[in-house]
Write a protein that holds these residues in place. Structure first.
Motif, PDB file in Angstrom:
ATOM      1  N   ASN A  36       0.821  -1.214   0.000  1.00 26.28           N
ATOM      2  CA  ASN A  36       0.000   0.000   0.000  1.00 26.28           C
ATOM      3  C   ASN A  36       0.851   1.258   0.000  1.00 26.28           C
ATOM      4  O   ASN A  36       0.451   2.293  -0.554  1.00 26.28           O
ATOM      5  CB  ASN A  36      -0.930  -0.005   1.211  1.00 26.28           C
ATOM      6  N   ARG A  37       2.034   1.183   0.607  1.00 28.14           N
ATOM      7  CA  ARG A  37       2.935   2.333   0.638  1.00 28.14           C
ATOM      8  C   ARG A  37       3.860   2.365  -0.578  1.00 28.14           C
ATOM      9  O   ARG A  37       4.726   3.222  -0.685  1.00 28.14           O
ATOM     10  CB  ARG A  37       3.746   2.329   1.935  1.00 28.14           C
ATOM     11  N   ARG A  38       3.698   1.395  -1.473  1.00 28.60           N
ATOM     12  CA  ARG A  38       4.477   1.301  -2.714  1.00 28.60           C
ATOM     13  C   ARG A  38       5.977   1.203  -2.431  1.00 28.60           C
ATOM     14  O   ARG A  38       6.800   1.729  -3.182  1.00 28.60           O
ATOM     15  CB  ARG A  38       4.173   2.476  -3.638  1.00 28.60           C
ATOM     16  N   LEU A  39       6.296   0.503  -1.355  1.00 27.43           N
ATOM     17  CA  LEU A  39       7.698   0.243  -1.034  1.00 27.43           C
ATOM     18  C   LEU A  39       8.189  -1.058  -1.650  1.00 27.43           C
ATOM     19  O   LEU A  39       9.376  -1.374  -1.584  1.00 27.43           O
ATOM     20  CB  LEU A  39       7.880   0.204   0.487  1.00 27.43           C
ATOM     21  N   ALA A  40       7.290  -1.824  -2.257  1.00 29.14           N
ATOM     22  CA  ALA A  40       7.631  -3.092  -2.895  1.00 29.14           C
ATOM     23  C   ALA A  40       6.497  -3.473  -3.828  1.00 29.14           C
ATOM     24  O   ALA A  40       5.402  -2.896  -3.774  1.00 29.14           O
ATOM     25  CB  ALA A  40       7.857  -4.183  -1.843  1.00 29.14           C
ATOM     26  N   ILE A  41       6.776  -4.457  -4.682  1.00 31.67           N
ATOM     27  CA  ILE A  41       5.754  -5.030  -5.558  1.00 31.67           C
ATOM     28  C   ILE A  41       5.511  -6.469  -5.149  1.00 31.67           C
ATOM     29  O   ILE A  41       6.300  -7.061  -4.401  1.00 31.67           O
ATOM     30  CB  ILE A  41       6.176  -4.973  -7.041  1.00 31.67           C
ATOM     31  N   ALA A  42       4.420  -7.060  -5.624  1.00 31.16           N
ATOM     32  CA  ALA A  42       4.146  -8.484  -5.414  1.00 31.16           C
ATOM     33  C   ALA A  42       4.653  -9.267  -6.617  1.00 31.16           C
ATOM     34  O   ALA A  42       4.344  -8.927  -7.764  1.00 31.16           O
ATOM     35  CB  ALA A  42       2.655  -8.714  -5.221  1.00 31.16           C
ATOM     36  N   SER A  43       5.449 -10.311  -6.357  1.00 30.11           N
ATOM     37  CA  SER A  43       5.987 -11.128  -7.453  1.00 30.11           C
ATOM     38  C   SER A  43       6.352 -12.512  -6.928  1.00 30.11           C
ATOM     39  O   SER A  43       7.367 -12.677  -6.251  1.00 30.11           O
ATOM     40  CB  SER A  43       7.224 -10.475  -8.081  1.00 30.11           C
ATOM     41  N   ASP A  44       5.516 -13.489  -7.238  1.00 28.01           N
ATOM     42  CA  ASP A  44       5.866 -14.860  -6.886  1.00 28.01           C
ATOM     43  C   ASP A  44       7.076 -15.340  -7.675  1.00 28.01           C
ATOM     44  O   ASP A  44       7.862 -16.158  -7.192  1.00 28.01           O
ATOM     45  CB  ASP A  44       4.681 -15.799  -7.147  1.00 28.01           C
ATOM     46  N   MET A  45       7.232 -14.836  -8.908  1.00 26.26           N
ATOM     47  CA  MET A  45       8.356 -15.268  -9.737  1.00 26.26           C
ATOM     48  C   MET A  45       9.691 -14.950  -9.073  1.00 26.26           C
ATOM     49  O   MET A  45      10.637 -15.733  -9.138  1.00 26.26           O
ATOM     50  CB  MET A  45       8.274 -14.613 -11.119  1.00 26.26           C
ATOM     51  N   ALA A  46       9.788 -13.793  -8.423  1.00 30.46           N
ATOM     52  CA  ALA A  46      11.042 -13.411  -7.773  1.00 30.46           C
ATOM     53  C   ALA A  46      11.385 -14.358  -6.623  1.00 30.46           C
ATOM     54  O   ALA A  46      12.559 -14.533  -6.290  1.00 30.46           O
ATOM     55  CB  ALA A  46      10.945 -11.981  -7.274  1.00 30.46           C
ATOM     56  N   HIS A  47      10.373 -14.966  -6.017  1.00 31.63           N
ATOM     57  CA  HIS A  47      10.591 -15.831  -4.851  1.00 31.63           C
ATOM     58  C   HIS A  47      10.669 -17.315  -5.208  1.00 31.63           C
ATOM     59  O   HIS A  47      11.231 -18.105  -4.438  1.00 31.63           O
ATOM     60  CB  HIS A  47       9.458 -15.626  -3.843  1.00 31.63           C
ATOM     61  N   LEU A  66      11.941   0.839   3.597  1.00 34.53           N
ATOM     62  CA  LEU A  66      11.158  -0.387   3.764  1.00 34.53           C
ATOM     63  C   LEU A  66      11.361  -0.963   5.163  1.00 34.53           C
ATOM     64  O   LEU A  66      10.400  -1.352   5.832  1.00 34.53           O
ATOM     65  CB  LEU A  66      11.550  -1.406   2.690  1.00 34.53           C
ATOM     66  N   ILE A  67      12.615  -1.027   5.608  1.00 37.65           N
ATOM     67  CA  ILE A  67      12.899  -1.545   6.942  1.00 37.65           C
ATOM     68  C   ILE A  67      12.228  -0.682   8.004  1.00 37.65           C
ATOM     69  O   ILE A  67      11.618  -1.192   8.957  1.00 37.65           O
ATOM     70  CB  ILE A  67      14.413  -1.631   7.173  1.00 37.65           C
ATOM     71  N   GLN A  68      12.319   0.637   7.852  1.00 35.89           N
ATOM     72  CA  GLN A  68      11.701   1.559   8.808  1.00 35.89           C
ATOM     73  C   GLN A  68      10.199   1.328   8.922  1.00 35.89           C
ATOM     74  O   GLN A  68       9.618   1.473  10.007  1.00 35.89           O
ATOM     75  CB  GLN A  68      11.951   3.008   8.390  1.00 35.89           C
ATOM     76  N   ALA A  69       9.564   0.979   7.807  1.00 43.39           N
ATOM     77  CA  ALA A  69       8.112   0.795   7.801  1.00 43.39           C
ATOM     78  C   ALA A  69       7.687  -0.439   8.582  1.00 43.39           C
ATOM     79  O   ALA A  69       6.524  -0.537   8.997  1.00 43.39           O
ATOM     80  CB  ALA A  69       7.623   0.690   6.354  1.00 43.39           C
ATOM     81  N   ILE A  70       8.610  -1.374   8.787  1.00 41.77           N
ATOM     82  CA  ILE A  70       8.262  -2.660   9.401  1.00 41.77           C
ATOM     83  C   ILE A  70       8.904  -2.844  10.764  1.00 41.77           C
ATOM     84  O   ILE A  70       8.336  -3.483  11.659  1.00 41.77           O
ATOM     85  CB  ILE A  70       8.707  -3.817   8.465  1.00 41.77           C
ATOM     86  N   ALA A  71      10.084  -2.302  10.968  1.00 40.03           N
ATOM     87  CA  ALA A  71      10.883  -2.620  12.151  1.00 40.03           C
ATOM     88  C   ALA A  71      10.169  -2.230  13.443  1.00 40.03           C
ATOM     89  O   ALA A  71       9.573  -1.158  13.547  1.00 40.03           O
ATOM     90  CB  ALA A  71      12.230  -1.913  12.073  1.00 40.03           C
ATOM     91  N   ASP A  72      10.216  -3.134  14.419  1.00 41.65           N
ATOM     92  CA  ASP A  72       9.780  -2.851  15.780  1.00 41.65           C
ATOM     93  C   ASP A  72      10.563  -3.763  16.714  1.00 41.65           C
ATOM     94  O   ASP A  72      11.396  -4.557  16.269  1.00 41.65           O
ATOM     95  CB  ASP A  72       8.268  -3.011  15.952  1.00 41.65           C
ATOM     96  N   SER A  73      10.312  -3.647  17.990  1.00 37.38           N
ATOM     97  CA  SER A  73      11.131  -4.365  18.976  1.00 37.38           C
ATOM     98  C   SER A  73      10.937  -5.871  18.931  1.00 37.38           C
ATOM     99  O   SER A  73      11.749  -6.614  19.479  1.00 37.38           O
ATOM    100  CB  SER A  73      10.835  -3.854  20.385  1.00 37.38           C
ATOM    101  N   ASP A  74       9.880  -6.344  18.281  1.00 34.26           N
ATOM    102  CA  ASP A  74       9.621  -7.783  18.183  1.00 34.26           C
ATOM    103  C   ASP A  74       9.945  -8.345  16.808  1.00 34.26           C
ATOM    104  O   ASP A  74       9.590  -9.484  16.504  1.00 34.26           O
ATOM    105  CB  ASP A  74       8.155  -8.076  18.518  1.00 34.26           C
ATOM    106  N   THR A  75      10.595  -7.537  15.980  1.00 25.70           N
ATOM    107  CA  THR A  75      10.961  -7.980  14.625  1.00 25.70           C
ATOM    108  C   THR A  75      12.466  -8.134  14.513  1.00 25.70           C
ATOM    109  O   THR A  75      13.211  -7.200  14.788  1.00 25.70           O
ATOM    110  CB  THR A  75      10.456  -6.973  13.571  1.00 25.70           C
ATOM    111  N   LEU A  76      12.902  -9.313  14.114  1.00 21.41           N
ATOM    112  CA  LEU A  76      14.304  -9.558  13.791  1.00 21.41           C
ATOM    113  C   LEU A  76      14.507  -9.286  12.306  1.00 21.41           C
ATOM    114  O   LEU A  76      13.747  -9.777  11.468  1.00 21.41           O
ATOM    115  CB  LEU A  76      14.683 -11.012  14.100  1.00 21.41           C
ATOM    116  N   ILE A  77      15.526  -8.509  11.977  1.00 21.40           N
ATOM    117  CA  ILE A  77      15.879  -8.243  10.581  1.00 21.40           C
ATOM    118  C   ILE A  77      17.036  -9.151  10.196  1.00 21.40           C
ATOM    119  O   ILE A  77      18.036  -9.228  10.909  1.00 21.40           O
ATOM    120  CB  ILE A  77      16.279  -6.767  10.392  1.00 21.40           C
ATOM    121  N   VAL A  78      16.903  -9.838   9.083  1.00 25.48           N
ATOM    122  CA  VAL A  78      17.963 -10.719   8.588  1.00 25.48           C
ATOM    123  C   VAL A  78      18.256 -10.356   7.137  1.00 25.48           C
ATOM    124  O   VAL A  78      17.332 -10.309   6.310  1.00 25.48           O
ATOM    125  CB  VAL A  78      17.564 -12.202   8.673  1.00 25.48           C
TER     126      VAL A  78
END
Length: 266
Positions: free
Chosen positions: A113-124, A162-174
């Motif tokens: 919704n924030r247009r920080l990424a697209i949806a693509s099953d092919m990429a995954h 993108l990281i800023q939009a998701i990061a919180d104290s219960d999220t591990l970033i890898v």
């Protein structure tokens, strides 16, 4: 329910759950090397023979946090699909030989919704850089939501946002990234030593020649610098050292190798 099946089980790591569990039990047989509680990890993504132990030594630090993590934001490079920006899956669950991992669909919708990424099953679909980290995380963590991001050509600022939009104290970033690829052993050691120093300085200007996951990695380093995090190199090696150990010989100076390192940010 839509599933993303394991693509490289039986190639990069064992496909048989018993054998995989046995290998992971060996990797995680020792207590964490330091009492760091990670907010983020940087892990290599080669076959477990080459980089499994390097990754596991960093992942083992997750045991220092008794409460675990509610979610893992996992970012890595696109090896098979040309991609500008970041791509999220449409899947509801990722499958490994150790079981199902639920996808954080709410987080994905927020990013879309924030247009920080697209949806693509092919990429995954075929991407190993994210997949190889999953059994390691499953072994060390209780139930968690996964937010997997394949990162193509993207600026450090874009990935940082993108990281800023998701990061919180219960999220591990890898972030999944190997170091240099296919340089002679002596040259590779020199290049990788320099790259590790840039990573430890939180320098978000790494090039593909230094780290194959540089776009995701630069974004994390930019975010870590913004948050004033600390960073530690947990361990490092390269494929030449691994094969020398397996074959009980010394490293060969002219052997072309791939570099691996793991880091914890806290």
């Amino acid at each position: 329910m839509k599933y993303r099946q394991a693509a490289v089980a039986g190639q990069f790591y064992p496909a048989e759950p018993g054998l995989l569990t046995q290998q992971l039990t060996h990797y995680f047989g020792q207590a964490p090397s330091v009492h760091i509680i990670p907010k983020a990890l940087i892990l290599p993504h080669a076959g477990y023979l080459f980089s499994g132990e390097v990754a596991a030594k960093a992942v083992s630090l997750l045991r220092n946090r008794p409460s675990g993590y509610r979610r893992v934001l996992l970012l890595g490079p696109s090896h098979y699909v040309g991609l500008n920006g970041c791509a999220l899956p449409r899947s509801d669950r990722f499958i490994t030989p150790l079981g199902e991992i639920p996808i954080d669909r709410i987080g994905i919708e927020q990013l879309l919704n924030r247009r920080l990424a697209i949806a693509s099953d092919m990429a995954h679909q075929r991407e190993h850089a994210l997949e190889v980290e999953l059994p390691l995380l499953q072994f060390c963590l209780d139930d968690f939501l996964l937010l997997p991001v394949v990162v193509g050509a993207a600026s450090p600022e874009a990935v940082c946002h993108l990281i800023q939009a998701i990061a919180d104290s219960d999220t591990l970033i890898v972030v999944s990234s190997d170091l240099s690829h296919y340089h002679p052993y002596v040259d590779a050691n020199r290049i990788d030593t320099d790259t590790r120093s840039h990573i430890l300085a939180l320098d978000p200007h790494l090039a593909p020649e230094q780290a194959c996951g540089c776009d995701a990695l630069n974004g994390l380093l930019a975010y870590a610098k913004l948050m004033q995090w600390q960073i530690k190199c947990v361990t490092h090696t390269n494929s030449g050292d691994v094969m020398a150990r397996v074959q009980a010989r010394g490293p060969r100076d002219d052997e072309e190798v791939v570099g691996y390192a793991s880091f914890a940010l806290y």
